[in-house]
Design a protein around this motif. Structure first.
Motif, PDB file in Angstrom:
ATOM      1  N   ALA A 133      43.451  54.287  84.445  1.00 26.76           N
ATOM      2  CA  ALA A 133      42.910  55.619  84.190  1.00 26.76           C
ATOM      3  C   ALA A 133      41.512  55.614  83.560  1.00 26.76           C
ATOM      4  O   ALA A 133      40.909  56.663  83.448  1.00 26.76           O
ATOM      5  N   GLY A 134      41.010  54.494  83.119  1.00 27.05           N
ATOM      6  CA  GLY A 134      39.659  54.436  82.582  1.00 27.05           C
ATOM      7  C   GLY A 134      39.564  54.566  81.070  1.00 27.05           C
ATOM      8  O   GLY A 134      40.565  54.590  80.357  1.00 27.05           O
ATOM      9  N   GLN A 135      38.317  54.654  80.597  1.00 21.73           N
ATOM     10  CA  GLN A 135      38.028  54.655  79.165  1.00 21.73           C
ATOM     11  C   GLN A 135      38.658  55.842  78.451  1.00 21.73           C
ATOM     12  O   GLN A 135      39.081  55.730  77.304  1.00 21.73           O
ATOM     13  N   ARG A 136      38.756  56.968  79.114  1.00 16.22           N
ATOM     14  CA  ARG A 136      39.369  58.144  78.475  1.00 16.22           C
ATOM     15  C   ARG A 136      40.811  57.852  78.069  1.00 16.22           C
ATOM     16  O   ARG A 136      41.269  58.253  76.998  1.00 16.22           O
ATOM     17  N   ARG A 137      41.545  57.156  78.905  1.00 15.82           N
ATOM     18  CA  ARG A 137      42.929  56.783  78.584  1.00 15.82           C
ATOM     19  C   ARG A 137      42.967  55.815  77.407  1.00 15.82           C
ATOM     20  O   ARG A 137      43.823  55.936  76.518  1.00 15.82           O
ATOM     21  N   ILE A 138      42.060  54.860  77.391  1.00 17.47           N
ATOM     22  CA  ILE A 138      42.003  53.915  76.267  1.00 17.47           C
ATOM     23  C   ILE A 138      41.748  54.676  74.971  1.00 17.47           C
ATOM     24  O   ILE A 138      42.401  54.423  73.958  1.00 17.47           O
ATOM     25  N   ASP A 139      40.811  55.600  75.000  1.00 12.40           N
ATOM     26  CA  ASP A 139      40.528  56.392  73.802  1.00 12.40           C
ATOM     27  C   ASP A 139      41.764  57.170  73.352  1.00 12.40           C
ATOM     28  O   ASP A 139      42.044  57.275  72.156  1.00 12.40           O
ATOM     29  N   HIS A 140      42.509  57.715  74.308  1.00 16.39           N
ATOM     30  CA  HIS A 140      43.741  58.433  73.973  1.00 16.39           C
ATOM     31  C   HIS A 140      44.767  57.494  73.335  1.00 16.39           C
ATOM     32  O   HIS A 140      45.392  57.836  72.322  1.00 16.39           O
ATOM     33  N   LEU A 141      44.948  56.314  73.904  1.00 19.92           N
ATOM     34  CA  LEU A 141      45.905  55.350  73.352  1.00 19.92           C
ATOM     35  C   LEU A 141      45.504  54.927  71.943  1.00 19.92           C
ATOM     36  O   LEU A 141      46.359  54.782  71.068  1.00 19.92           O
ATOM     37  N   LYS A 142      44.216  54.742  71.716  1.00 23.83           N
ATOM     38  CA  LYS A 142      43.742  54.394  70.373  1.00 23.83           C
ATOM     39  C   LYS A 142      44.073  55.505  69.383  1.00 23.83           C
ATOM     40  O   LYS A 142      44.372  55.232  68.223  1.00 23.83           O
ATOM     41  N   GLY A 143      44.039  56.748  69.845  1.00 24.98           N
ATOM     42  CA  GLY A 143      44.382  57.870  68.981  1.00 24.98           C
ATOM     43  C   GLY A 143      45.854  57.922  68.623  1.00 24.98           C
ATOM     44  O   GLY A 143      46.232  58.457  67.591  1.00 24.98           O
ATOM     45  N   LEU A 144      46.705  57.342  69.466  1.00 22.99           N
ATOM     46  CA  LEU A 144      48.143  57.326  69.202  1.00 22.99           C
ATOM     47  C   LEU A 144      48.516  56.328  68.112  1.00 22.99           C
ATOM     48  O   LEU A 144      49.502  56.519  67.410  1.00 22.99           O
ATOM     49  N   VAL A 145      47.756  55.252  68.010  1.00 21.96           N
ATOM     50  CA  VAL A 145      48.079  54.181  67.067  1.00 21.96           C
ATOM     51  C   VAL A 145      46.839  53.878  66.234  1.00 21.96           C
ATOM     52  O   VAL A 145      45.859  53.356  66.749  1.00 21.96           O
ATOM     53  N   GLN A 146      46.868  54.209  64.975  1.00 22.12           N
ATOM     54  CA  GLN A 146      45.718  53.954  64.103  1.00 22.12           C
ATOM     55  C   GLN A 146      45.706  52.510  63.601  1.00 22.12           C
ATOM     56  O   GLN A 146      44.657  51.894  63.516  1.00 22.12           O
ATOM     57  N   ARG A 147      46.903  51.989  63.279  1.00 23.17           N
ATOM     58  CA  ARG A 147      47.032  50.614  62.781  1.00 23.17           C
ATOM     59  C   ARG A 147      48.310  50.030  63.346  1.00 23.17           C
ATOM     60  O   ARG A 147      49.252  50.747  63.650  1.00 23.17           O
TER      61      ARG A 147
END
Length: 91
Positions: free
Chosen positions: A35-49
């Protein structure tokens, strides 16, 4: 996906991984998305640490540079790294 990442974290923190594999070195979760960088950014938002390293990349980046190339982002930034560090271990 947040639940998946939570289960990986629990697998490490409750000691199940260490007991099953007799290892004190955490495993790495590697996610490749189409899905591209937008999906990666979304996944990063789901898990902070996370107690285990989580690496994220896109299918296009892997196709261009290979799965072991500098295509992997960690939760803390957008700079890309390879999966392996200089000592031969996973980053």
């Amino acid at each position: 996906m947040a639940g998946v990442f939570e289960r990986y974290a629990y697998y490490w923190t409750d000691g199940a991984f260490q007991g099953a594999y007799l290892s004190e070195r955490p495993f790495t979760v590697a996610v490749i998305t189409t899905a591209g960088q937008r999906r990666i950014d979304h996944l990063k938002g789901l898990v902070q640490r996370s107690p285990v390293p989580i690496r994220l990349t896109t299918f296009d980046a892997v196709r261009q540079h290979g799965v072991l190339g500098p295509v992997w982002q960690s939760l803390g930034g957008e700079q890309c790294h390879g999966l392996w560090d200089d000592s031969g271990g996973l980053t």
